[in-house]
Design a protein around this motif. Structure first.
Motif, PDB file in Angstrom:
ATOM      1  N   GLY A  75     103.192  -7.599  51.577  1.00  0.00           N
ATOM      2  CA  GLY A  75     104.632  -7.774  51.705  1.00  0.00           C
ATOM      3  C   GLY A  75     105.332  -6.729  50.851  1.00  0.00           C
ATOM      4  N   LEU A  76     106.145  -5.889  51.479  1.00  0.00           N
ATOM      5  CA  LEU A  76     106.878  -4.831  50.781  1.00  0.00           C
ATOM      6  C   LEU A  76     108.353  -5.229  50.740  1.00  0.00           C
ATOM      7  N   HIS A 103      97.879  -4.028  56.965  1.00  0.00           N
ATOM      8  CA  HIS A 103      99.134  -4.343  57.654  1.00  0.00           C
ATOM      9  C   HIS A 103     100.220  -4.524  56.598  1.00  0.00           C
ATOM     10  N   VAL A 104     101.430  -4.027  56.869  1.00  0.00           N
ATOM     11  CA  VAL A 104     102.540  -4.151  55.924  1.00  0.00           C
ATOM     12  C   VAL A 104     103.733  -4.809  56.616  1.00  0.00           C
ATOM     13  N   VAL A 105     104.274  -5.823  55.955  1.00  0.00           N
ATOM     14  CA  VAL A 105     105.498  -6.475  56.429  1.00  0.00           C
ATOM     15  C   VAL A 105     106.613  -6.097  55.460  1.00  0.00           C
ATOM     16  N   VAL A 106     107.680  -5.488  55.971  1.00  0.00           N
ATOM     17  CA  VAL A 106     108.778  -5.010  55.131  1.00  0.00           C
ATOM     18  C   VAL A 106     109.920  -6.018  55.159  1.00  0.00           C
ATOM     19  N   TYR A 107     110.403  -6.368  53.978  1.00  0.00           N
ATOM     20  CA  TYR A 107     111.527  -7.292  53.835  1.00  0.00           C
ATOM     21  C   TYR A 107     112.678  -6.543  53.171  1.00  0.00           C
ATOM     22  N   THR A 112     120.784  -8.624  47.372  1.00  0.00           N
ATOM     23  CA  THR A 112     121.481  -9.840  46.974  1.00  0.00           C
ATOM     24  C   THR A 112     120.475 -10.880  46.491  1.00  0.00           C
ATOM     25  N   ALA A 113     120.891 -11.696  45.532  1.00  0.00           N
ATOM     26  CA  ALA A 113     120.014 -12.729  44.988  1.00  0.00           C
ATOM     27  C   ALA A 113     119.644 -13.751  46.059  1.00  0.00           C
ATOM     28  N   GLU A 114     120.586 -14.075  46.935  1.00  0.00           N
ATOM     29  CA  GLU A 114     120.336 -15.083  47.964  1.00  0.00           C
ATOM     30  C   GLU A 114     119.238 -14.626  48.928  1.00  0.00           C
ATOM     31  N   GLU A 115     119.345 -13.380  49.400  1.00  0.00           N
ATOM     32  CA  GLU A 115     118.336 -12.863  50.321  1.00  0.00           C
ATOM     33  C   GLU A 115     116.982 -12.723  49.633  1.00  0.00           C
ATOM     34  N   GLU A 116     117.016 -12.369  48.362  1.00  0.00           N
ATOM     35  CA  GLU A 116     115.768 -12.220  47.612  1.00  0.00           C
ATOM     36  C   GLU A 116     115.043 -13.562  47.512  1.00  0.00           C
ATOM     37  N   ARG A 117     115.784 -14.604  47.182  1.00  0.00           N
ATOM     38  CA  ARG A 117     115.174 -15.929  47.097  1.00  0.00           C
ATOM     39  C   ARG A 117     114.677 -16.394  48.460  1.00  0.00           C
ATOM     40  N   VAL A 131     104.531  -6.293  46.907  1.00  0.00           N
ATOM     41  CA  VAL A 131     104.936  -5.067  46.217  1.00  0.00           C
ATOM     42  C   VAL A 131     106.430  -4.895  46.414  1.00  0.00           C
ATOM     43  N   GLY A 132     107.148  -4.458  45.360  1.00  0.00           N
ATOM     44  CA  GLY A 132     108.537  -4.129  45.615  1.00  0.00           C
ATOM     45  C   GLY A 132     109.482  -4.382  44.475  1.00  0.00           C
ATOM     46  N   TYR A 133     110.743  -4.492  44.857  1.00  0.00           N
ATOM     47  CA  TYR A 133     111.845  -4.581  43.913  1.00  0.00           C
ATOM     48  C   TYR A 133     112.382  -6.005  43.865  1.00  0.00           C
ATOM     49  N   PHE A 134     112.475  -6.549  42.650  1.00  0.00           N
ATOM     50  CA  PHE A 134     113.050  -7.879  42.456  1.00  0.00           C
ATOM     51  C   PHE A 134     114.010  -7.830  41.280  1.00  0.00           C
ATOM     52  N   SER A 135     115.158  -8.486  41.437  1.00  0.00           N
ATOM     53  CA  SER A 135     116.111  -8.592  40.336  1.00  0.00           C
ATOM     54  C   SER A 135     116.130  -9.998  39.754  1.00  0.00           C
ATOM     55  N   CYS A 136     115.555 -10.975  40.461  1.00  0.00           N
ATOM     56  CA  CYS A 136     115.574 -12.351  39.979  1.00  0.00           C
ATOM     57  C   CYS A 136     114.562 -12.537  38.851  1.00  0.00           C
TER      58      CYS A 136
END
Length: 336
Positions: A75-76, A103-107, A112-117, A131-136
């Motif tokens: 998950g990216l 296989h890679v699934v891109v999110y 935004t915090a809501e979409e991240e959660r 793998v990726g970017y998180f602000s929460c």
């Protein structure tokens, strides 16, 4: 059904990883048991089925499609695919994963915090690693990704179970300011990212560099991370400080907007206004004048993240913290 929750979120769904832990087997073994494959013995298969039934596990149609492929799925998580920097990082990660047959699934969390959660709530039932970017906060990431490798990009990790790819642009920013000073600039401003409550680390680097040369480091304006945002921020900066002759920006997109605004108001670049971005996007080479930037190797960012995930998945020795740093360097072009 076993579930967990945090304030403001839905209960965490039971995942294939939960079943694997309960049955004492790998995720791949759970996949084979649930899909009635012949490669496992009957006793193990029954233990997996009993664990899934006890936990109330129900694989999604999407997840079932992936497990039948019997391949590693990553998950990216990207905050904004409209930002070319994140697109370049994603492309590099996809290339590195594809070379391994993954296989890679891109999110896209839309920063935004809501979409991240929301992404965290569904991701653990679909992938083997994240793998990726998180602000929460990390405890929220931990809650929804228990039992799977997590590699953060551009953020220091605090939880021992996580790993992170760190971006170090301090030397690059110091080189940028030193270059401007050598060109005779003494009134240097910055267009920072305005989407955070606290000043960005890039502003901290700028402040340190400017003060080391005895310069005023307070000529800073927040900018939306877009070309329009860069143009608007430059107007605000020059209204407040019309004697500014050079600007460093939070990223290249903001810098490109500043270049456009400088042309609109009749400020010649770099003769009357020098502009330096941060990121080193390929896009910077095709604007006029070509953009000077504190440049990052986006291919290295993506490749390091996938390499670390591979090591964590296989139980190999993970890369050490010192090997997980991508350092930015000043790349001179026509804008400064």
């Amino acid at each position: 059904m076993v579930s967990s929750s945090v304030p403001g979120t839905e209960p965490r769904k039971v995942t294939i990883h939960d079943v694997a832990r309960s049955a004492g087997v790998s995720r791949q073994t759970v996949s084979r048991a649930l899909n009635d494959k012949d490669e496992i013995d009957g006793t193990t298969k029954q233990r997996v089925l009993d664990a899934a039934r006890a936990l109330g596990y129900r694989p999604s149609r999407f997840a079932r499609g992936l497990v039948r492929q019997d391949t590693t799925t990553i998950g990216l998580v990207i905050p904004d695919l409209l930002n070319p920097f994140f697109t370049e990082v994603a492309a590099a990660a996809l290339e590195a994963a594809r070379s391994r047959g993954w296989h890679v699934v891109v999110y896209d969390t839309a920063d935004t915090a809501e979409e991240e959660r929301g992404t965290l709530q569904v991701i653990s039932s679909q992938v083997d690693a994240v793998v990726g970017y998180f602000s929460c906060p990390e405890d929220e990431v931990e809650l929804f990704t228990r039992g799977m490798p997590v590699v953060l990009i551009g953020r220091e990790h605090r939880t021992a179970r996580f790993s992170s790819i760190r971006i170090d642009g301090e030397d690059g920013v110091h080189a940028a300011v030193a270059h401007l000073v050598a060109r005779g600039h003494s009134r240097i401003g910055m267009l920072d990212h305005d989407g955070r409550a606290e000043p960005s680390i890039r502003r901290e680097w700028f402040t340190t560099a400017a003060t080391s040369h005895g310069l005023d480091a307070d000529m800073v304006v927040g900018a939306d991370q877009s070309a329009d945002g860069g143009g608007a921020a430059l107007r605000t900066l020059l209204t407040a400080h019309p004697d500014v002759t050079a600007v460093l920006t939070f990223n290249d997109i903001i810098a490109i907007g500043a270049l456009r605004e400088a042309r609109r108001i009749g400020r010649n670049v770099p003769e009357e206004l020098a502009v330096i971005g941060f990121d080193g996007l390929q896009l910077g080479a095709v604007v006029e004048p070509p953009l000077t930037s504190v440049a990052l190797d986006t291919r290295k960012l993506g490749a390091l993240a996938i390499e670390q995930v591979a090591r964590l998945l296989t139980g190999a020795n993970p890369l050490a913290a010192d090997d997980l740093v991508v350092r930015a360097e000043l790349r001179l072009a026509g804008s400064a």
